[in-house]
Design an enzyme around this catalytic site. Structure first.
Site, PDB file in Angstrom:
ATOM      1  N   LYS A 114       0.781  -1.262   0.038  1.00 12.95           N
ATOM      2  CA  LYS A 114       0.052   0.055  -0.076  1.00 12.95           C
ATOM      3  C   LYS A 114       0.668   1.463   0.009  1.00 12.95           C
ATOM      4  CE  LYS A 114      -4.381  -1.633   1.642  1.00 12.95           C
ATOM      5  NZ  LYS A 114      -5.750  -1.167   2.324  1.00 12.95           N
ATOM      6  N   LYS A 206      -4.697  -9.384  -5.969  1.00 12.35           N
ATOM      7  CA  LYS A 206      -6.036  -9.691  -5.462  1.00 12.35           C
ATOM      8  C   LYS A 206      -7.208  -8.581  -5.708  1.00 12.35           C
ATOM      9  CE  LYS A 206      -6.504  -7.318  -0.869  1.00 12.35           C
ATOM     10  NZ  LYS A 206      -7.902  -6.998  -0.990  1.00 12.35           N
ATOM     11  N   LYS A 209     -10.572  -3.019  -2.992  1.00 10.80           N
ATOM     12  CA  LYS A 209     -11.522  -1.849  -3.181  1.00 10.80           C
ATOM     13  C   LYS A 209     -10.767  -0.503  -3.592  1.00 10.80           C
ATOM     14  CE  LYS A 209     -13.646  -2.455   1.167  1.00 10.80           C
ATOM     15  NZ  LYS A 209     -12.620  -2.238   2.064  1.00 10.80           N
TER      16      LYS A 209
HETATM   17  P1  ATP Z   1      -8.448  -2.189   0.414  1.00 12.62           P
HETATM   18  O1  ATP Z   1      -7.869  -2.566  -0.796  1.00 12.62           O
HETATM   19  O2  ATP Z   1      -8.736  -0.671   0.924  1.00 12.62           O
HETATM   20  O3  ATP Z   1      -7.466  -2.690   1.496  1.00 12.62           O
HETATM   21  P2  ATP Z   1     -10.120  -4.645   0.466  1.00 12.62           P
HETATM   22  O4  ATP Z   1     -10.748  -4.967  -0.803  1.00 12.62           O
HETATM   23  O5  ATP Z   1      -8.809  -5.537   0.891  1.00 12.62           O
HETATM   24  O6  ATP Z   1      -9.804  -3.104   0.434  1.00 12.62           O
HETATM   25  P3  ATP Z   1     -10.883  -4.648   3.337  1.00 12.62           P
HETATM   26  O7  ATP Z   1     -11.964  -4.020   3.973  1.00 12.62           O
HETATM   27  O8  ATP Z   1      -9.329  -4.407   3.514  1.00 12.62           O
HETATM   28  O9  ATP Z   1     -10.990  -4.883   1.724  1.00 12.62           O
HETATM   29  O10 ATP Z   1     -11.140  -6.356   3.694  1.00 12.62           O
HETATM   30  C1  ATP Z   1     -12.287  -6.676   4.346  1.00 12.62           C
HETATM   31  C2  ATP Z   1     -12.366  -8.200   4.069  1.00 12.62           C
HETATM   32  O11 ATP Z   1     -12.406  -8.761   2.987  1.00 12.62           O
HETATM   33  C3  ATP Z   1     -11.162  -8.817   4.815  1.00 12.62           C
HETATM   34  O12 ATP Z   1     -11.498 -10.061   5.693  1.00 12.62           O
HETATM   35  C4  ATP Z   1     -10.063  -9.296   3.512  1.00 12.62           C
HETATM   36  O13 ATP Z   1      -9.439 -10.408   3.872  1.00 12.62           O
HETATM   37  C5  ATP Z   1     -11.182  -9.633   2.794  1.00 12.62           C
HETATM   38  N1  ATP Z   1     -10.823  -9.662   1.338  1.00 12.62           N
HETATM   39  C6  ATP Z   1     -10.312  -8.475   0.898  1.00 12.62           C
HETATM   40  N2  ATP Z   1      -9.853  -8.601  -0.618  1.00 12.62           N
HETATM   41  C7  ATP Z   1     -10.358  -9.939  -0.606  1.00 12.62           C
HETATM   42  C8  ATP Z   1     -10.307 -10.770  -1.627  1.00 12.62           C
HETATM   43  N3  ATP Z   1      -9.919 -10.400  -3.292  1.00 12.62           N
HETATM   44  N4  ATP Z   1     -10.542 -12.209  -1.998  1.00 12.62           N
HETATM   45  C9  ATP Z   1     -11.137 -12.666  -0.712  1.00 12.62           C
HETATM   46  N5  ATP Z   1     -11.188 -11.832   0.462  1.00 12.62           N
HETATM   47  C10 ATP Z   1     -10.794 -10.454   0.140  1.00 12.62           C
HETATM   48 MG    MG Z   2      -7.686  -4.559   2.402  1.00 13.71          MG
END
Ligand code: ATP
Ligand code: MG
Length: 343
Positions: A114, A206, A209
């Site tokens: 990040k 992955k 968001k």
């Molecule tokens: P950011 O990019 O802002 O970190 P994010 O997509 O990683 O956003 P988070 O709010 O950080 O979302 O994570 C929320 C939950 O979703 C966590 O349990 C994380 O492990 C899960 N998660 C995030 N991305 C994935 C993915 N691509 N596949 C499966 N689980 C995910």
């Molecule tokens: Mg995350």
């Protein structure tokens, strides 16, 4: 003293809730509520480790809450709240800043990803994020934490912090009635068919968001046309689908689409390949789109309906926060006593 089982997990209100969040985390949250006391938190303190527009942050906090409810989390039987309403998270995070070691945090791959090349300009909060995450879990002495694969390293750090606190303050824990330590070592629950959904544009990254490309992810609020367009544009290779799983190695984009379809339909990868082996992506993407629309469209509709009544969402969050605080506050009193703070 035995520690009751308790589930805790969080999602950041950073917008763009996606299929990875849904399959990897939120569906797991729903499944656990039948067997555990669960706390599901919208982690707004984590969100501001990267600057957030205040109005967007409020909107996104309500949107994650709406997604939880739309996906089937029961806000009566479980505790749903936003992190900043319970002061124990930030208080315990400070104590953990003084327990965790720099060397431990320096190994965290999420910070490296990040912060990227501009590390000097990353916020201190982004670096200390895993300590706050440990505090989120441990302020409730939670024992089980459902997360996606990407959070495994942070969970291991939470365990290390719990263990170091318990041993640094062993005598004081015992004097307070906690022979063997105050904190449990929380277990990650990384389960289900889609613990790591990948970006639609790059099978090595992955789905996130925070990915600047909206085409990289299926958002829970996307309509049927948008979902169809994103899958149509999803990166693939020129080969047809293989008939067996071994044929997916070295083909991360193909593996990702097959994995998403399997997760959405409750089938195994082997089942999907038995059915679609030899098919072209153009054909497979059509059935994939249908499956995704069938799951996501009703959730998006319900989210929009709930979001039309923000005051009701805010009431749910403040009621959840009051219930969370009833658990956190007495724990913080014990923790402060263990550390040696007067009061
Ligand atoms: P950011 O990019 O802002 O970190 P994010 O997509 O990683 O956003 P988070 O709010 O950080 O979302 O994570 C929320 C939950 O979703 C966590 O349990 C994380 O492990 C899960 N998660 C995030 N991305 C994935 C993915 N691509 N596949 C499966 N689980 C995910
Ligand atoms: Mg995350």
């Amino acid at each position: 003293m035995t520690i009751d089982q308790r589930v805790f997990s969080g999602v950041q209100p950073t917008g763009n809730l996606h299929l990875g969040n849904y399959l990897g985390a939120i569906t797991r949250f729903v499944a656990l509520q039948d067997d555990y006391d669960c706390m599901y938190c919208i982690v707004d303190l984590h969100a501001i480790t990267v600057w957030q527009d205040p109005d967007a942050l409020r909107q996104n906090t309500r949107e994650v809450t709406a997604a939880f409810i739309a996906a089937g989390i029961d806000t009566e039987s479980q505790i749903v709240f936003n992190q900043s309403q319970v002061p124990g998270h930030a208080e315990l995070a400070w104590i953990f800043n003084c327990v965790a070691r720099m060397g431990w945090l320096n190994r965290m791959t999420q910070f490296k990803e990040k912060a990227g090349k501009n590390r000097e300009n990353a916020s201190v909060g982004l670096y200390a994020y895993p300590n706050l995450m440990a505090a989120d879990i441990l302020v409730y002495r939670a024992t089980h934490v459902p997360v996606g694969q990407d959070q495994k390293q942070h969970l291991e750090l939470s365990r290390d912090i719990a263990q170091k606190f318990n041993s640094d303050f062993a005598a004081s824990c015992a004097a307070t009635g906690f022979e063997g330590g105050f904190f449990p070592l929380p277990e990650p629950l990384i389960t289900g068919p889609a613990t790591r959904v990948m970006s639609l544009r790059n099978g090595d990254q992955k789905m996130s968001k925070s990915d600047p490309s909206d085409l990289s992810r299926i958002n829970l609020t996307d309509d049927a046309d948008t979902i169809a367009r994103k899958f149509r544009k999803a990166k693939t290779d020129p080969e047809p689908l293989p008939g067996e799983e071994a044929g997916l190695s070295e083909r991360p984009e193909a593996g990702n689409l097959v994995g998403i379809y399997a997760a959405l339909t409750g089938a195994t990868t082997a089942d999907v390949l038995a059915e679609f082996g030899g098919a072209q992506f153009s054909q497979f993407k059509k059935v994939l789109t249908e499956a995704a629309v069938e799951t996501i469209a009703p959730i998006g509709d319900e989210m929009r309906r709930l979001m039309a009544e923000p005051a009701e969402i805010d009431r749910i969050l403040s009621r959840g926060a009051a219930r969370a605080n009833e658990i956190a506050e007495p724990n913080m009193t014990l923790i402060k006593n263990i550390v040696g703070f007067i009061g």
